[in-house]
Design an enzyme around this catalytic site. Structure first.
Site, PDB file in Angstrom:
ATOM      1  CG  HIS A 161      -2.058   0.883   1.255  1.00 50.56           C
ATOM      2  ND1 HIS A 161      -2.377   1.695   0.218  1.00 50.56           N
ATOM      3  CD2 HIS A 161      -2.960   1.165   2.242  1.00 50.56           C
ATOM      4  CE1 HIS A 161      -3.429   2.438   0.537  1.00 50.56           C
ATOM      5  NE2 HIS A 161      -3.797   2.142   1.784  1.00 50.56           N
ATOM      6  CG  HIS A 202      -3.825   0.865  -8.268  1.00 56.26           C
ATOM      7  ND1 HIS A 202      -5.174   0.822  -8.000  1.00 56.26           N
ATOM      8  CD2 HIS A 202      -3.269   1.704  -7.363  1.00 56.26           C
ATOM      9  CE1 HIS A 202      -5.416   1.622  -6.973  1.00 56.26           C
ATOM     10  NE2 HIS A 202      -4.272   2.160  -6.565  1.00 56.26           N
ATOM     11  CG  ASP A 255       3.419   4.387  -3.586  1.00 55.70           C
ATOM     12  OD1 ASP A 255       3.247   5.535  -3.153  1.00 55.70           O
ATOM     13  OD2 ASP A 255       3.033   3.363  -3.003  1.00 55.70           O
TER      14      ASP A 255
HETATM   15  N1  ACO Z   1       5.339  -6.055 -11.061  1.00 54.40           N
HETATM   16  C1  ACO Z   1       5.221  -7.174 -11.821  1.00 54.40           C
HETATM   17  N2  ACO Z   1       4.076  -7.863 -11.956  1.00 54.40           N
HETATM   18  C2  ACO Z   1       3.008  -7.401 -11.291  1.00 54.40           C
HETATM   19  C3  ACO Z   1       3.050  -6.243 -10.493  1.00 54.40           C
HETATM   20  C4  ACO Z   1       4.281  -5.564 -10.391  1.00 54.40           C
HETATM   21  N3  ACO Z   1       4.400  -4.469  -9.642  1.00 54.40           N
HETATM   22  N4  ACO Z   1       1.843  -6.027  -9.942  1.00 54.40           N
HETATM   23  C5  ACO Z   1       1.056  -7.013 -10.374  1.00 54.40           C
HETATM   24  N5  ACO Z   1       1.757  -7.863 -11.195  1.00 54.40           N
HETATM   25  C6  ACO Z   1       1.240  -9.045 -11.865  1.00 54.40           C
HETATM   26  C7  ACO Z   1       1.088 -10.170 -10.852  1.00 54.40           C
HETATM   27  O1  ACO Z   1       2.265 -10.943 -10.738  1.00 54.40           O
HETATM   28  C8  ACO Z   1      -0.079 -10.931 -11.415  1.00 54.40           C
HETATM   29  O2  ACO Z   1       0.402 -11.742 -12.454  1.00 54.40           O
HETATM   30  P1  ACO Z   1      -0.227 -13.225 -12.713  1.00 54.40           P
HETATM   31  O3  ACO Z   1      -1.650 -12.953 -13.086  1.00 54.40           O
HETATM   32  O4  ACO Z   1       0.601 -13.781 -13.810  1.00 54.40           O
HETATM   33  O5  ACO Z   1      -0.098 -13.946 -11.408  1.00 54.40           O
HETATM   34  C9  ACO Z   1      -0.970  -9.855 -12.017  1.00 54.40           C
HETATM   35  O6  ACO Z   1      -0.083  -8.779 -12.325  1.00 54.40           O
HETATM   36  C10 ACO Z   1      -2.046  -9.370 -11.061  1.00 54.40           C
HETATM   37  O7  ACO Z   1      -1.404  -8.997  -9.845  1.00 54.40           O
HETATM   38  P2  ACO Z   1      -2.078  -9.011  -8.405  1.00 54.40           P
HETATM   39  O8  ACO Z   1      -1.023  -8.981  -7.354  1.00 54.40           O
HETATM   40  O9  ACO Z   1      -3.072 -10.108  -8.335  1.00 54.40           O
HETATM   41  O10 ACO Z   1      -2.842  -7.630  -8.429  1.00 54.40           O
HETATM   42  P3  ACO Z   1      -3.520  -6.966  -7.179  1.00 54.40           P
HETATM   43  O11 ACO Z   1      -4.586  -6.123  -7.735  1.00 54.40           O
HETATM   44  O12 ACO Z   1      -3.904  -7.960  -6.155  1.00 54.40           O
HETATM   45  O13 ACO Z   1      -2.345  -6.123  -6.541  1.00 54.40           O
HETATM   46  C11 ACO Z   1      -0.791  -4.449  -6.048  1.00 54.40           C
HETATM   47  C12 ACO Z   1      -2.145  -4.777  -6.705  1.00 54.40           C
HETATM   48  C13 ACO Z   1      -0.755  -4.988  -4.624  1.00 54.40           C
HETATM   49  C14 ACO Z   1      -0.644  -2.937  -5.984  1.00 54.40           C
HETATM   50  C15 ACO Z   1       0.336  -5.082  -6.912  1.00 54.40           C
HETATM   51  O14 ACO Z   1       0.267  -4.578  -8.221  1.00 54.40           O
HETATM   52  C16 ACO Z   1       1.704  -4.854  -6.315  1.00 54.40           C
HETATM   53  O15 ACO Z   1       2.113  -5.603  -5.428  1.00 54.40           O
HETATM   54  N6  ACO Z   1       2.461  -3.808  -6.809  1.00 54.40           N
HETATM   55  C17 ACO Z   1       3.762  -3.495  -6.280  1.00 54.40           C
HETATM   56  C18 ACO Z   1       3.641  -2.731  -4.956  1.00 54.40           C
HETATM   57  C19 ACO Z   1       3.133  -1.319  -5.151  1.00 54.40           C
HETATM   58  O16 ACO Z   1       3.562  -0.586  -6.029  1.00 54.40           O
HETATM   59  N7  ACO Z   1       2.213  -0.896  -4.256  1.00 54.40           N
HETATM   60  C20 ACO Z   1       1.642   0.458  -4.271  1.00 54.40           C
HETATM   61  C21 ACO Z   1       0.237   0.422  -4.791  1.00 54.40           C
HETATM   62  S1  ACO Z   1      -0.452   2.056  -4.908  1.00 54.40           S
HETATM   63  C22 ACO Z   1      -0.909   2.396  -3.330  1.00 54.40           C
HETATM   64  O17 ACO Z   1      -1.299   1.574  -2.579  1.00 54.40           O
HETATM   65  C23 ACO Z   1      -0.805   3.773  -2.897  1.00 54.40           C
END
Ligand code: ACO
Length: 470
Positions: free
Chosen positions: A311, A350, A407
């Protein structure tokens, strides 16, 4: 609205308007958001995934996010317009009150914020703990809870909630029914309740009303800046009444008055982080408020939720990542390697946005603007960030709808403002406290305690085995 008020920072206004024009060219509808605004008819039929994905927890008029189109608005005002023409003071007032302030209302509000920024009692209490050895978010959470003692009657009998306002948390008493396990759909029914007796005006109103929200919006920055100073072994700075909200935050963190550009950049960053739908920290605040706990505990739980790297904790890691990549030439191989290892790249992806995050559309150009004409090291930082972005978009945008989120560039922006990476997430809280309090205030008007269920997948009828026979 006085569009000349940012006359010393017209480059920033132009940069935001350019970003808005670019967004409009790509998605076509910035400022023309889908008509919503109708009260929902409960029960609502929705598809729910783990993490309550897809679930609708409440109605709200505070803000709107359209993740498919990349739109964000607060109380109906587009985020690009607010960043181009408004200030954090005005935006936080808008979130809380539902309308923009008149010049007189804004003056009164700014005066209240100026008064509430001085929190010697709370800071003395905070300084009796080893803040310099603590996680900054843990210290911020503690400091926010200490702010309660400025409303000293909160724990007195007459300040406690009227029980008629409290709704039982007993599962069976809740008018909610899920279909048998294994079903993907659930029907949520929020029965219209008989109008509950309004609690008589008491001290509690101070703790859950607008004054407490103003107190928190003004006070959380003072605590954050004090924590930053204490971590460096130095005493906090007193806020200066003549400075703006952003100006004061900059001053209390850096010990000097900001330039107009620095003040405006921080102000825009604060506006961009002020609210964002039912994100994890907002939901955490609302869950706590729904138990009729007070708004200080609510905001404390928002801070706790924001601390996680999924987050609010991502921007600090983004900066480490960009430094680890080292140069634009390494970006391609680095991204390829990370994806091959199935790693998530901080600052991308996201839960809601499946397109470019509108906040990143502004923060990216802002970061670039701040880095232009700087040292080679800083120019390298921004070029590397841009190259990593390009590589990630090339690899993941089409297939997985992964783009930069808020972010990704905020860490670079804060670094250019002289802010220590350990304070990035607390700074997020400094801004988001407006969204948390606005949504809590709205929700408790028609409060219903949050109480979802778990789908039980464990065993039944197990026979207890005595300890010496296990
Ligand atoms: N880098 C590479 N691959 C990613 C990323 C990433 N940052 N984010 C998602 N993916 C991929 C996942 O591996 C997944 O792939 P798959 O379908 O082959 O398994 C697919 O995209 C979906 O990802 P989820 O994690 O299921 O997406 P979710 O909606 O649950 O998560 C989240 C969103 C937590 C923000 C995720 O994208 C993440 O962990 N990002 C990195 C951390 C980050 O930047 N957080 C800040 C978010 S903004 C905020 O809160 C203010």
């Amino acid at each position: 609205m006085n569009r000349n008020r940012h006359q010393e920072t017209t480059e920033i206004t132009e940069l935001i308007l350019d970003a808005a024009a670019k967004a409009r060219a790509e998605i076509g509808v910035v400022g023309k958001q889908a008509a919503t605004g109708k009260s929902a008819k409960w029960p609502i039929d929705c598809t729910i995934g783990p993490g309550l994905e897809g679930a609708i927890a409440c109605e709200s008029k505070v803000g709107y996010v359209n993740g498919g189109a990349g739109l964000l608005s607060y109380r109906g005002y587009d985020i690009f317009e607010l960043c181009a023409y408004s200030t954090y003071e005005e935006v936080s007032y808008l979130l809380l009150h539902g309308h923009l302030p008149t010049a007189e209302a804004l003056r009164d509000y700014e005066q209240k914020l100026a008064n509430y920024r001085h929190m010697n009692q709370t800071l003395r209490l905070l300084m009796s703990f080893p803040v310099e050895k603590m996680n900054a978010m843990a210290a911020l959470r503690m400091g926010t809870i200490f702010m309660r003692q400025e409303f000293t009657s909160l724990d007195h009998e007459e300040a406690k909630p009227d029980l008629l306002d409290a709704i039982s948390a007993d599962e069976d008493s809740i008018a909610m029914e899920t279909k048998p396990s294994g079903e993907r759909r659930a029907i949520y029914e929020f029965k219209k309740k008989k109008s509950r007796k309004k609690s008589k005006k008491s001290n509690r109103d101070d703790a859950n009303g607008l004054e407490a929200c103003y107190h928190l919006i003004a006070g959380v920055p003072t605590i954050t800046a004090a924590i930053a100073r204490l971590r460096q072994g130095m005493m906090p700075y007193e806020p200066l009444n003549e400075l703006s909200h952003a100006g004061n935050i900059f001053y209390m963190l850096n010990g000097r008055r900001p330039t107009p550009i620095e003040e405006r950049v921080l102000d825009v960053a604060l506006i961009l982080h002020a609210d964002h739908g039912m994100n994890a920290s907002t939901f955490a605040s609302m869950v706590v408020a729904s138990t009729m706990s007070d708004i200080y505990f609510s905001v404390g739980s928002g801070i706790a939720a924001l601390n996680g790297p999924l987050h609010g904790g991502a921007n600090e890691r983004v900066l480490h990542t960009i430094r680890e990549v080292g140069s634009p030439e390494n970006a391609g191989a680095w991204v390829k390697d990370s994806l091959a290892k199935n790693e998530k790249i901080p600052g991308f992806g996201h839960r809601v946005y499946k397109t470019y995050d509108p906040r990143a559309r502004i923060l990216g150009p802002l970061a670039k603007f701040q880095c232009s004409g700087c040292t080679d090291e800083i120019q390298n930082l921004i070029s590397t960030a841009e190259k990593v972005e390009q590589e990630v978009i090339n690899s993941l945008a089409q297939e997985k709808k992964i783009f930069p989120n808020v972010d990704y560039y905020s860490g670079v922006v804060y670094t250019r403002l002289g802010i220590d990476p350990a304070m990035f997430t607390p700074l997020f809280a400094v801004s988001r406290v407006a969204g948390w309090t606005a949504r809590v205030l709205e929700y408790i008007q028609k409060n219903r305690i949050f109480r979802p269920r778990a789908l039980y997948t464990g065993a039944f009828n197990r026979e207890f085995v005595a300890i010496d026979e296990r």
